[in-house]
Scaffold this active site. Structure first.
Site, mmCIF file in Angstrom:
data_model
loop_
_atom_site.group_PDB
_atom_site.id
_atom_site.type_symbol
_atom_site.label_atom_id
_atom_site.label_comp_id
_atom_site.label_asym_id
_atom_site.label_seq_id
_atom_site.Cartn_x
_atom_site.Cartn_y
_atom_site.Cartn_z
ATOM 1 N N LYS A 44 10.628 -0.771 8.537
ATOM 2 C CA LYS A 44 11.141 -1.634 9.606
ATOM 3 C C LYS A 44 12.573 -2.090 9.314
ATOM 4 O O LYS A 44 13.427 -2.102 10.184
ATOM 5 C CB LYS A 44 10.216 -2.847 9.732
ATOM 6 C CG LYS A 44 10.411 -3.618 10.999
ATOM 7 C CD LYS A 44 9.320 -4.646 11.135
ATOM 8 C CE LYS A 44 9.455 -5.437 12.399
ATOM 9 N NZ LYS A 44 8.390 -6.428 12.514
ATOM 10 N N LYS A 82 -7.358 -2.074 9.226
ATOM 11 C CA LYS A 82 -8.699 -2.473 9.740
ATOM 12 C C LYS A 82 -8.639 -3.212 11.059
ATOM 13 O O LYS A 82 -9.512 -3.076 11.904
ATOM 14 C CB LYS A 82 -9.461 -3.315 8.713
ATOM 15 C CG LYS A 82 -8.687 -4.463 8.092
ATOM 16 C CD LYS A 82 -8.211 -4.073 6.752
ATOM 17 C CE LYS A 82 -7.146 -4.968 6.231
ATOM 18 N NZ LYS A 82 -7.200 -5.150 4.820
ATOM 19 N N LYS A 123 -13.686 -5.475 8.897
ATOM 20 C CA LYS A 123 -14.334 -4.459 8.048
ATOM 21 C C LYS A 123 -15.806 -4.310 8.424
ATOM 22 O O LYS A 123 -16.357 -3.203 8.408
ATOM 23 C CB LYS A 123 -14.182 -4.855 6.580
ATOM 24 C CG LYS A 123 -12.728 -4.811 6.152
ATOM 25 C CD LYS A 123 -12.477 -5.561 4.876
ATOM 26 C CE LYS A 123 -11.004 -5.528 4.505
ATOM 27 N NZ LYS A 123 -10.655 -6.479 3.457
ATOM 28 N N VAL A 145 0.828 -1.217 0.000
ATOM 29 C CA VAL A 145 0.000 0.000 0.000
ATOM 30 C C VAL A 145 0.863 1.268 0.000
ATOM 31 O O VAL A 145 0.551 2.242 -0.699
ATOM 32 C CB VAL A 145 -0.996 0.001 1.191
ATOM 33 C CG1 VAL A 145 -1.939 1.191 1.090
ATOM 34 C CG2 VAL A 145 -1.794 -1.294 1.241
ATOM 35 N N ILE A 175 -13.215 0.963 -2.841
ATOM 36 C CA ILE A 175 -14.650 1.333 -2.823
ATOM 37 C C ILE A 175 -14.889 2.394 -1.738
ATOM 38 O O ILE A 175 -14.589 2.159 -0.572
ATOM 39 C CB ILE A 175 -15.553 0.107 -2.550
ATOM 40 C CG1 ILE A 175 -15.321 -0.983 -3.600
ATOM 41 C CG2 ILE A 175 -17.017 0.506 -2.493
ATOM 42 C CD1 ILE A 175 -16.171 -2.246 -3.402
ATOM 43 N N VAL A 182 -11.584 -0.421 4.529
ATOM 44 C CA VAL A 182 -12.745 -1.259 4.170
ATOM 45 C C VAL A 182 -12.891 -1.309 2.655
ATOM 46 O O VAL A 182 -13.132 -0.292 2.005
ATOM 47 C CB VAL A 182 -14.050 -0.711 4.800
ATOM 48 C CG1 VAL A 182 -15.233 -1.598 4.426
ATOM 49 C CG2 VAL A 182 -13.928 -0.617 6.305
HETATM 50 N N1 LIG Z 1 -2.388 -5.036 0.566
HETATM 51 C C1 LIG Z 1 -3.636 -4.629 0.363
HETATM 52 O O1 LIG Z 1 -4.200 -4.817 -0.717
HETATM 53 C C2 LIG Z 1 -4.367 -3.887 1.458
HETATM 54 C C3 LIG Z 1 -5.676 -3.424 1.211
HETATM 55 C C4 LIG Z 1 -6.344 -2.685 2.210
HETATM 56 C C5 LIG Z 1 -5.711 -2.457 3.415
HETATM 57 N N2 LIG Z 1 -4.459 -2.953 3.647
HETATM 58 C C6 LIG Z 1 -3.835 -2.671 4.961
HETATM 59 O O2 LIG Z 1 -2.747 -1.771 4.738
HETATM 60 C C7 LIG Z 1 -1.719 -2.014 5.701
HETATM 61 C C8 LIG Z 1 -0.399 -2.293 4.961
HETATM 62 O O3 LIG Z 1 -0.554 -3.452 4.186
HETATM 63 P P1 LIG Z 1 0.515 -3.868 3.067
HETATM 64 O O4 LIG Z 1 -0.151 -4.914 2.245
HETATM 65 O O5 LIG Z 1 1.073 -2.671 2.409
HETATM 66 O O6 LIG Z 1 1.648 -4.546 3.994
HETATM 67 P P2 LIG Z 1 3.119 -4.999 3.536
HETATM 68 O O7 LIG Z 1 3.218 -5.057 2.065
HETATM 69 O O8 LIG Z 1 3.434 -6.216 4.328
HETATM 70 O O9 LIG Z 1 4.045 -3.788 4.039
HETATM 71 C C9 LIG Z 1 4.166 -3.476 5.387
HETATM 72 C C10 LIG Z 1 5.131 -2.315 5.553
HETATM 73 O O10 LIG Z 1 5.131 -1.939 6.926
HETATM 74 C C11 LIG Z 1 6.479 -1.757 7.363
HETATM 75 N N3 LIG Z 1 6.494 -1.972 8.817
HETATM 76 C C12 LIG Z 1 6.090 -3.040 9.529
HETATM 77 N N4 LIG Z 1 6.199 -2.809 10.858
HETATM 78 C C13 LIG Z 1 6.684 -1.541 10.975
HETATM 79 C C14 LIG Z 1 7.013 -0.712 12.075
HETATM 80 N N5 LIG Z 1 6.846 -1.131 13.339
HETATM 81 N N6 LIG Z 1 7.467 0.547 11.827
HETATM 82 C C15 LIG Z 1 7.645 1.003 10.562
HETATM 83 N N7 LIG Z 1 7.345 0.251 9.464
HETATM 84 C C16 LIG Z 1 6.863 -1.000 9.677
HETATM 85 C C17 LIG Z 1 7.274 -2.764 6.557
HETATM 86 O O11 LIG Z 1 8.630 -2.377 6.545
HETATM 87 P P3 LIG Z 1 9.732 -3.125 5.653
HETATM 88 O O12 LIG Z 1 9.454 -2.708 4.233
HETATM 89 O O13 LIG Z 1 11.027 -2.578 6.159
HETATM 90 O O14 LIG Z 1 9.561 -4.595 5.899
HETATM 91 C C18 LIG Z 1 6.587 -2.632 5.194
HETATM 92 O O15 LIG Z 1 7.137 -1.564 4.452
HETATM 93 C C19 LIG Z 1 -2.199 -3.177 6.566
HETATM 94 O O16 LIG Z 1 -2.854 -2.677 7.708
HETATM 95 C C20 LIG Z 1 -3.243 -3.873 5.678
HETATM 96 O O17 LIG Z 1 -4.225 -4.553 6.414
HETATM 97 C C21 LIG Z 1 -3.780 -3.654 2.696
#
Ligand SMILES: NC(=O)c1ccc[n+]([C@@H]2O[C@H](COP(=O)([O-])OP(=O)(O)OC[C@H]3O[C@@H](n4cnc5c(N)ncnc54)[C@H](OP(=O)(O)O)[C@@H]3O)[C@@H](O)[C@H]2O)c1
Length: 393
Positions: free
Chosen positions: A40, A98, A198, A16, A129, A125
């Site tokens: 991180k 969420k 959600k 994201v 959308i 959520v």
């Molecule tokens: N993916 C989707 O389609 C989607 C859709 C809607 C909502 N979301 C929500 O959006 C959020 C992010 O999802 P994502 O899919 O982007 O996750 P992701 O690809 O796993 O990326 C997570 C990111 O968070 C960083 N991180 C983790 N712990 C941290 C901390 N304590 N301090 C600073 N940075 C930290 C990680 O750092 P590193 O890069 O150094 O590992 C990474 O850059 C989540 O809450 C998820 O539920 C995701």
């Protein structure tokens, strides 16, 4: 109205976070610049200049120039610490988390109120959308009775690939993870927990009800077998992971479970990582919103929309919550028609108020019966991994 110029501090640069970076660059229309990004792992290769990155959260949270914190990390506990500190320091917050929002909504509302800062979370959520702002603004005067649909892009992608493209569950789960649709912990998706988060956020903005995810029944898609897929094909059903909440007087029911739906049902046409939200209300009757429920740019676009809204000082009014009927409560008292597939024997038929159909064969057994949601959620047999249930719409 004069637009505010925003300086962003972003936490997380995964699916994201990178999506937000891309849409912010490509749109070019939002008055916002990224000042710093906290991640991180310092050594991970990044697609943009490393001057942006830090692992020190204070560099963002204590920077007086940063007026918006965008929280996009995959750790709900750390996210709450970041978000609460940001609000205490007078910064507006945008989040997509969420799990954090569903589990800690009362504390987040208190922080928002105490420190008088906006806290927006449209991407949390159904990603692209725009459901939360619609529930807040558009459905303010209409009498909503139900919100339901496909709230999880990853499981919808998995189910579509399994049913339409005949790809096996482990193969398609890996593909969903590689495409960034799945949560870091995929059990949250496949066990129907993520759509429940959600649903909690929807319950708040649709009806003003605060509830805990643990109080809502959920069942996932991880036990769906070829036998179940064959059953669906023979009956001309699609299988969708449906989350639903329904308001009747001052009682609300909610659940998340795999559901057989008719092929003619509009939600049957919502495929792959798309989500669909069906709104039922007294005056506008049924409406359906469809859009991508996962992925970098679709989710990034919802985050960007929140950032853009902040340039106009937008905040959620939480009107339904402010005027909620104090007797409004979540109950598990509905009766649902359920398909139960089991391998050897099943000895809990007394839990069902009626049995409509029974089938046994060397390849598997099933029955269809009606059961009270409370009885179902309290049952022990549902924990047996050799038993699968699918609701019948
Ligand atoms: N993916 C989707 O389609 C989607 C859709 C809607 C909502 N979301 C929500 O959006 C959020 C992010 O999802 P994502 O899919 O982007 O996750 P992701 O690809 O796993 O990326 C997570 C990111 O968070 C960083 N991180 C983790 N712990 C941290 C901390 N304590 N301090 C600073 N940075 C930290 C990680 O750092 P590193 O890069 O150094 O590992 C990474 O850059 C989540 O809450 C998820 O539920 C995701």
């Amino acid at each position: 109205m004069t637009k505010k110029r925003l300086k962003l501090g972003i936490f997380g640069f995964g699916c994201v976070g990178t999506g937000l970076y891309k849409v912010l660059e490509e749109a070019g229309s939002v008055e916002a610049n990224i000042k710093k990004i906290c991640i991180k792992h310092a050594d991970k290769p990044r697609p943009i200049n490393k001057k942006y990155f830090t692992t020190d959260k204070e560099e963002l949270l204590l920077d007086p120039e940063i007026n918006v914190i965008v929280e996009l990390i995959d750790d709900a506990k750390a996210a709450f610490e970041i978000v609460s500190k940001a609000m205490k320091n007078g910064k507006a917050v945008v989040s997509a988390n969420k799990k954090m929002i569903a589990e800690r909504l009362p504390e987040l509302l208190k922080l928002e109120q105490t420190y008088k800062v906006p806290f927006l979370y449209e991407a949390s959520v159904c990603a692209s959308i725009p459901i939360i702002r619609n529930l807040e603004e558009y459905y303010d005067n209409d009498l909503l009775t139900s919100v339901s649909g496909i709230f999880n892009g990853s499981t919808n992608f998995i189910l579509t690939k399994m049913i339409n493209d005949h790809v096996s569950y482990p193969v398609v789960l890996k593909e969903a993870q590689e495409k960034g649709f799945a949560e870091s912990d995929p059990t949250l998706d496949v066990e129907g927990i993520d759509p429940k988060y959600k649903l909690c956020i929807i319950l708040f903005h649709a009806f003003g009800l605060i509830t805990q995810p643990k109080d809502i029944f959920n069942f996932g898609i991880s036990r769906i077998s070829d036998f179940d897929l064959n059953f669906a094909q023979q009956r001309n059903y699609a299988i969708k992971l449906i989350a639903k909440c329904n308001k009747n007087g001052n009682e609300i029911t909610g659940f998340c479970a795999p559901t057989f739906i008719e092929k003619e049902d509009p939600l049957a046409h919502v495929k792959y990582e798309y989500n669909g939200v069906v709104l039922e209300s007294a005056f506008s009757e049924n409406q359906l919103m469809i859009g991508k429920g996962a992925g970098d740019k679709p989710t990034g676009s919802a985050v960007l929309s929140d950032i853009s809204a902040l340039t106009y000082d937008y905040k959620y009014e939480n009107k339904k919550y402010k005027h909620v009927d104090k007797n409004l409560k979540l109950v598990n008292n509905g009766t649902y028609k359920v398909y139960v597939r089991y391998n050897d024997t099943f000895s809990n038929f007394e839990d069902f108020s009626s049995i409509e159909e029974k089938f046994t064969s060397p390849y598997g057994n099933y029955f269809i019966g009606s059961i009270n949601l409370e009885t179902l959620s309290q049952s022990q047999w549902i924990k047996n991994k050799n038993i699968n249930i699918i609701f019948i719409s």
